[in-house]
Write an enzyme that holds these catalytic residues in place. Structure first.
Site, PDB file in Angstrom:
ATOM      1  N   GLY A   1      41.413  43.693  46.126  1.00 15.71           N
ATOM      2  CA  GLY A   1      40.114  44.360  46.159  1.00 15.71           C
ATOM      3  C   GLY A   1      40.222  45.766  46.741  1.00 15.71           C
ATOM      4  O   GLY A   1      41.300  46.218  47.130  1.00 15.71           O
TER       5      GLY A   1
ATOM      6  N   ASP B   1      44.149  30.388  46.669  1.00 15.37           N
ATOM      7  CA  ASP B   1      42.726  30.646  46.540  1.00 15.37           C
ATOM      8  C   ASP B   1      42.062  30.250  47.868  1.00 15.37           C
ATOM      9  O   ASP B   1      42.468  29.258  48.498  1.00 15.37           O
ATOM     10  CB  ASP B   1      42.172  29.787  45.389  1.00 15.37           C
ATOM     11  CG  ASP B   1      40.788  30.199  44.989  1.00 15.37           C
ATOM     12  OD1 ASP B   1      40.634  30.796  43.904  1.00 15.37           O
ATOM     13  OD2 ASP B   1      39.839  29.927  45.760  1.00 15.37           O
TER      14      ASP B   1
ATOM     15  N   LEU C   1      39.677  39.333  53.861  1.00 11.84           N
ATOM     16  CA  LEU C   1      38.821  40.228  53.066  1.00 11.84           C
ATOM     17  C   LEU C   1      38.394  39.585  51.750  1.00 11.84           C
ATOM     18  O   LEU C   1      37.548  40.123  51.049  1.00 11.84           O
ATOM     19  CB  LEU C   1      39.566  41.532  52.758  1.00 11.84           C
ATOM     20  CG  LEU C   1      40.235  42.248  53.938  1.00 11.84           C
ATOM     21  CD1 LEU C   1      40.828  43.574  53.493  1.00 11.84           C
ATOM     22  CD2 LEU C   1      39.238  42.490  55.062  1.00 11.84           C
TER      23      LEU C   1
ATOM     24  N   ALA D   1      36.516  37.541  49.025  1.00 11.25           N
ATOM     25  CA  ALA D   1      35.124  37.070  48.925  1.00 11.25           C
ATOM     26  C   ALA D   1      34.610  37.275  47.512  1.00 11.25           C
ATOM     27  O   ALA D   1      35.138  38.103  46.767  1.00 11.25           O
ATOM     28  CB  ALA D   1      34.223  37.853  49.881  1.00 11.25           C
ATOM     29  N   GLN D   2      33.577  36.532  47.141  1.00 10.69           N
ATOM     30  CA  GLN D   2      32.717  36.940  46.028  1.00 10.69           C
ATOM     31  C   GLN D   2      31.784  37.928  46.703  1.00 10.69           C
ATOM     32  O   GLN D   2      30.874  37.547  47.433  1.00 10.69           O
ATOM     33  CB  GLN D   2      31.974  35.728  45.463  1.00 10.69           C
ATOM     34  CG  GLN D   2      31.222  35.973  44.156  1.00 10.69           C
ATOM     35  CD  GLN D   2      30.193  37.082  44.218  1.00 10.69           C
ATOM     36  OE1 GLN D   2      30.455  38.243  43.845  1.00 10.69           O
ATOM     37  NE2 GLN D   2      29.011  36.776  44.699  1.00 10.69           N
ATOM     38  N   SER D   3      32.016  39.228  46.478  1.00 12.01           N
ATOM     39  CA  SER D   3      31.404  40.246  47.342  1.00 12.01           C
ATOM     40  C   SER D   3      30.231  40.978  46.699  1.00 12.01           C
ATOM     41  O   SER D   3      29.636  41.839  47.338  1.00 12.01           O
ATOM     42  CB  SER D   3      32.465  41.265  47.757  1.00 12.01           C
ATOM     43  OG  SER D   3      32.721  42.151  46.688  1.00 12.01           O
TER      44      SER D   3
ATOM     45  N   THR E   1      29.467  41.680  57.483  1.00 17.02           N
ATOM     46  CA  THR E   1      28.784  42.712  56.694  1.00 17.02           C
ATOM     47  C   THR E   1      27.383  43.042  57.205  1.00 17.02           C
ATOM     48  O   THR E   1      26.663  42.167  57.706  1.00 17.02           O
ATOM     49  CB  THR E   1      28.667  42.250  55.223  1.00 17.02           C
ATOM     50  OG1 THR E   1      27.708  43.085  54.556  1.00 17.02           O
ATOM     51  CG2 THR E   1      28.183  40.812  55.098  1.00 17.02           C
TER      52      THR E   1
ATOM     53  N   GLU F   1      25.017  43.390  55.335  1.00 14.81           N
ATOM     54  CA  GLU F   1      24.088  42.612  54.503  1.00 14.81           C
ATOM     55  C   GLU F   1      23.466  41.471  55.316  1.00 14.81           C
ATOM     56  O   GLU F   1      22.382  40.998  54.999  1.00 14.81           O
ATOM     57  CB  GLU F   1      24.853  42.088  53.275  1.00 14.81           C
ATOM     58  CG  GLU F   1      24.037  41.330  52.253  1.00 14.81           C
ATOM     59  CD  GLU F   1      23.077  42.167  51.410  1.00 14.81           C
ATOM     60  OE1 GLU F   1      23.190  43.411  51.387  1.00 14.81           O
ATOM     61  OE2 GLU F   1      22.188  41.562  50.790  1.00 14.81           O
TER      62      GLU F   1
ATOM     63  N   TYR G   1      24.678  35.731  49.188  1.00 19.49           N
ATOM     64  CA  TYR G   1      25.886  36.361  49.735  1.00 19.49           C
ATOM     65  C   TYR G   1      25.726  36.600  51.238  1.00 19.49           C
ATOM     66  O   TYR G   1      26.612  36.259  52.032  1.00 19.49           O
ATOM     67  CB  TYR G   1      26.141  37.690  48.998  1.00 19.49           C
ATOM     68  CG  TYR G   1      27.138  38.596  49.686  1.00 19.49           C
ATOM     69  CD1 TYR G   1      28.512  38.379  49.559  1.00 19.49           C
ATOM     70  CD2 TYR G   1      26.711  39.683  50.465  1.00 19.49           C
ATOM     71  CE1 TYR G   1      29.435  39.217  50.191  1.00 19.49           C
ATOM     72  CE2 TYR G   1      27.618  40.512  51.097  1.00 19.49           C
ATOM     73  CZ  TYR G   1      28.980  40.276  50.953  1.00 19.49           C
ATOM     74  OH  TYR G   1      29.879  41.100  51.592  1.00 19.49           O
TER      75      TYR G   1
ATOM     76  N   LYS H   1      27.948  34.914  54.233  1.00 14.54           N
ATOM     77  CA  LYS H   1      28.681  35.751  55.199  1.00 14.54           C
ATOM     78  C   LYS H   1      28.264  35.436  56.639  1.00 14.54           C
ATOM     79  O   LYS H   1      29.073  35.509  57.561  1.00 14.54           O
ATOM     80  CB  LYS H   1      28.433  37.235  54.905  1.00 14.54           C
ATOM     81  CG  LYS H   1      29.291  37.791  53.781  1.00 14.54           C
ATOM     82  CD  LYS H   1      30.738  38.006  54.234  1.00 14.54           C
ATOM     83  CE  LYS H   1      31.588  38.660  53.160  1.00 14.54           C
ATOM     84  NZ  LYS H   1      33.001  38.774  53.530  1.00 14.54           N
TER      85      LYS H   1
ATOM     86  N   HIS I   1      30.944  50.692  52.327  1.00 11.82           N
ATOM     87  CA  HIS I   1      31.982  51.714  52.253  1.00 11.82           C
ATOM     88  C   HIS I   1      32.570  51.724  50.854  1.00 11.82           C
ATOM     89  O   HIS I   1      32.756  50.680  50.232  1.00 11.82           O
ATOM     90  CB  HIS I   1      33.053  51.505  53.328  1.00 11.82           C
ATOM     91  CG  HIS I   1      33.498  50.102  53.474  1.00 11.82           C
ATOM     92  ND1 HIS I   1      32.786  49.154  54.184  1.00 11.82           N
ATOM     93  CD2 HIS I   1      34.571  49.456  52.963  1.00 11.82           C
ATOM     94  CE1 HIS I   1      33.417  47.993  54.116  1.00 11.82           C
ATOM     95  NE2 HIS I   1      34.504  48.151  53.371  1.00 11.82           N
TER      96      HIS I   1
END
Ligand code: NAP
Ligand code: GDD
Length: 326
Positions: free
Chosen positions: A15, A62, A84, A86-88, A129, A131, A153, A157, A183
């Site tokens: 990613g 995975d 790091l 994730a399904q982001s 995050t 979020e 999401y 998180k 970012h």
């Protein structure tokens, strides 16, 4: 006697952040292992763009497979683990809430369990995050601001965030959360708004596209450069005591103004090209995010070095170069 160099395991190495972090760690002399979730399509383009593809070791696994994570911990002998993976993408989390919970939430727990089973002395970084602040409870968000996530999401998180704290307190793991605000970079995925805009600017400038369809351009984000932010991740794991830190610029900008900057850098007027399309509205929106990075500055000596204009210009230039080559 030569001291053994440090060894890091990075999940999500393919990613945006994983690629920048791997490069940063390699430059520091680390041996870097990357967890590589096998896909049928090419996911190594970022590692190639940074010319590090052959400098790190990719291990198949995975985040939803605890047995694979245990094996990867054993094979790598990692002393620092950066989670790091994730399904982001926030938008997708409404379409795939269970997958998002399994990868983004339980995946972090699996990684913590693998550390506990194989090497509880390994240090752990969790990609938390902004979020999680969602419907903001304070105008500037810090480590003490209450959370109110607004997407599957964000909720996933938040679970991972609290599990990281719980494993720190329950088992004494050196486990830290970086609460990173948005970012971006030329390596940003095309589905995120900044890159969607800079890619479109390049295509419109070069006559390959006429318009750009966006959702809520009044949303505001605290945007920084990914290359600066990975340094904060590393700094957290170099501290004697694990802790949680907000990483942000302390400035917020609307998507509209981000568009204005990107289009005008290419000599274009965004108002002539941007079309508002409700298909890109979210079921629940995070209207505004603005981080207070005071703790990271004081305790880690970290500051955001790249301003938004410089970042956007970097992204537009990279997309112009890519589109010309197509
Ligand atoms: P990204 O570009 O979307 O990268 C996500 C990575 O996770 C990719 O390498 C992806 O692999 C991997 N992944 C997805 N599903 C997986 C699975 N089941 N098992 C193992 N790996 C899996 O995200 P990013 O922007 O670099 O962000 C890095 C982390 O920071 C993410 O956890 C994100 O949620 C978090 N974060 C990002 C920001 C931001 O603004 N960028 C801010 C705060 C927090 P493939 O390439 O194979 O799909
Ligand atoms: N993606 C996208 N596409 N977003 C749009 C669009 C569009 O066409 N139009 C408007 N937006 C708005 C979104 O509604 C949101 O308010 C804002 O632009 C930013 O969207 P994204 O770039 O998709 O990022 P995000 O803030 O939802 O999530 C990113 O940042 C989080 C940190 O706050 C991701 O990187 C997350 O993984 C990360 O945790």
């Amino acid at each position: 006697m030569k001291l053994a160099s440090k060894t890091a395991l990075v999940t999500g190495v393919t990613g945006q952040d994983g690629a920048y972090l791997a490069k940063f760690l390699l430059e520091k002399g680390y041996k870097v292992f990357g967890l590589h979730a096998r896909r049928s399509s090419d996911t190594l383009w970022r590692l190639r763009e940074l010319s590090i593809e052959s400098d790190l070791v990719l291990l198949d696994g995975d985040l939803t497979d605890l047995s694979a994570l245990i094996r990867v911990m054993e094979k790598s002998s990692a002393t620092e683990v950066y989670n790091l993976g994730a399904q982001s993408f926030v938008g997708t989390s409404w379409d795939q809430p269970v997958l998002t919970a399994n990868v983004t939430g339980i995946g972090a727990l699996n990684m913590l369990e693998a550390i506990r089973a194989v090497n509880p002395r390994a240090r752990f970084y969790q990609a938390s995050t902004s979020e999680m602040f969602g419907m903001i409870q304070e105008s500037m968000q810090s480590e003490t601001t209450p959370f109110y996530p607004r997407s599957p999401y964000g909720v996933a998180k938040l679970y991972a965030h609290w599990m990281t704290i719980n494993y720190r307190e329950s088992y004494g793991l050196h486990a830290s959360n970086g609460i990173l605000f948005n970012h971006e970079s030329p390596l940003r995925g095309i589905e995120f708004v900044t890159r969607k805009v800079t890619d479109a600017v390049a295509r419109i400038k070069l006559g390959r596209q006429k318009s750009l369809r966006l959702g809520n351009i009044d949303a505001q984000r605290d945007w920084g450069f990914a290359g600066d932010y990975v340094k904060a991740m590393w700094l957290m794991l170099q501290q004697d005591i694990a802790d949680d830190y907000v990483v942000a610029t302390g400035k917020t900008t609307t998507v509209r103004d981000m568009c204005r900057i990107a289009f005008s850098y290419a000599g274009l007027n965004y108002e002539k090209h941007v079309i508002i399309d409700p298909r890109f509205y979210r079921k629940t929106e995070v209207d505004i995010l603005l981080g207070n990075p005071a703790k990271a500055r004081e305790k880690l000596g970290w500051v955001a070095e790249t301003d938004l204009e410089t970042l956007i210009k970097m992204m537009v230039d990279a997309d112009l170069a890519r589109v010309i080559k197509e």
